[in-house]
Enzyme design. Sequence first.
Site, PDB file in Angstrom:
ATOM      1  N   ASP A  98       0.869  -1.166   0.000  1.00 29.78           N
ATOM      2  CA  ASP A  98       0.000   0.000   0.000  1.00 29.78           C
ATOM      3  C   ASP A  98       0.920   1.235   0.000  1.00 29.78           C
ATOM      4  OD1 ASP A  98      -2.245   1.751   0.568  1.00 29.78           O
ATOM      5  OD2 ASP A  98      -1.532   1.793   2.649  1.00 29.78           O
TER       6      ASP A  98
ATOM      7  N   ASP B 125      -0.316   5.104   0.887  1.00 30.08           N
ATOM      8  CA  ASP B 125      -0.629   6.113   1.903  1.00 30.08           C
ATOM      9  C   ASP B 125      -0.655   5.506   3.295  1.00 30.08           C
ATOM     10  OD1 ASP B 125      -1.038   8.472   0.229  1.00 30.08           O
ATOM     11  OD2 ASP B 125      -2.634   7.263  -0.643  1.00 30.08           O
TER      12      ASP B 125
HETATM   13  C1  XBP Z   1      -5.534   6.044   0.691  1.00 33.54           C
HETATM   14  C2  XBP Z   1      -6.667   6.897   0.433  1.00 33.54           C
HETATM   15  C3  XBP Z   1      -6.547   7.892  -0.567  1.00 33.54           C
HETATM   16  C4  XBP Z   1      -5.864   9.194  -0.222  1.00 33.54           C
HETATM   17  C5  XBP Z   1      -6.286  10.221  -1.204  1.00 33.54           C
HETATM   18  O1  XBP Z   1      -6.009   4.742   1.026  1.00 33.54           O
HETATM   19  O2  XBP Z   1      -7.718   6.729   0.991  1.00 33.54           O
HETATM   20  O3  XBP Z   1      -7.858   8.213  -0.892  1.00 33.54           O
HETATM   21  O4  XBP Z   1      -6.236   9.632   1.069  1.00 33.54           O
HETATM   22  O5  XBP Z   1      -6.008   9.848  -2.489  1.00 33.54           O
HETATM   23  P1  XBP Z   1      -5.073   3.485   0.958  1.00 33.54           P
HETATM   24  P2  XBP Z   1      -6.830  10.472  -3.725  1.00 33.54           P
HETATM   25  O6  XBP Z   1      -3.801   3.835   1.669  1.00 33.54           O
HETATM   26  O7  XBP Z   1      -5.814   2.420   1.713  1.00 33.54           O
HETATM   27  O8  XBP Z   1      -4.861   3.114  -0.480  1.00 33.54           O
HETATM   28  O9  XBP Z   1      -7.329  11.811  -3.308  1.00 33.54           O
HETATM   29  O10 XBP Z   1      -5.820  10.532  -4.853  1.00 33.54           O
HETATM   30  O11 XBP Z   1      -7.972   9.535  -4.039  1.00 33.54           O
HETATM   31 MG    MG Z   2      -3.013   3.097   3.467  1.00 29.41          MG
END
Ligand code: XBP
Ligand code: MG
Length: 259
Positions: free
Chosen positions: A10, A12
Amino acid sequence: MPELQALIFDVDGTLAETERDGHRIAFNRSFAAANLDWDWSVERYGELLAVTGGKERIRFFWENYIPEFVPTLTEGISEKEWIAGLHKAKTKYYVQLLQEGGIGLRPGVRRLLTEARDAGIRLAIATTTTPDNVTTLLETALDPDSLGWFEIIAAGDIVPAKKPAPDIYDYVLQQMQLQPTQCLAFEDSEAGLASAQQAGLATIVTVNDYTRSQDFSGAALVLDHLGEPDLPFEVLQGNTASSYFDLALAQELFKAMHS
Ligand code: XBP
Ligand code: MG
């Protein structure tokens, strides 16, 4: 017994702490630029993180926190397109923030990726966020050439349903022609864990301030971060005698799961 073939990450919260001081700030800048008086505080953003995906998060906020809000729509623009426009600006501000160099990798991430790469373990990304965000993070925080480290970078709207749905991990496995039993996934959130687990992947969780109190039952190991030789991790769930996450620990967990 299957052999460990690939690590799937993953982005973020897992590769880097991007949410509070990255995505949140970028959302707020896009709101200000659109003359909206919305401002997502650190605490409110924690609530909104329950919804994955930026466009989905904006819609959720609108419908649940300010249902009376009516946007000024240019003629011929739908609500969906209005949200997409706002989100496009958000992506621009987020990429700018990354290019300013404000966000680095979490402990142990560079070390583990480098070790896995040197050992011929295949690497992939499975994330909800927008492709530009991932490539910019990798280029600015990992290495200008690091996009090539990953066999596949699966991101954003490439699949119909975002995490906690398993689609993005299913997609990666299909593209790499791998079985889930040949891989390990790395996540930071309950939604991410649910996504990986539903795809059949054993998952290591590294928590952060937003996700620390979430339910990670079923994870192979839950840590505060991947650790470094001089910065031991704290084990929050599971067992290991190691103090930092390396390939040897990955193999050890993998063997324990498949024996
Ligand atoms: C990450 C997210 C993303 C970011 C924003 O989730 O929820 O939506 O916060 O990204 P994960 P965008 O780590 O579970 O993949 O604004 O580009 O959608
Ligand atoms: Mg995440």
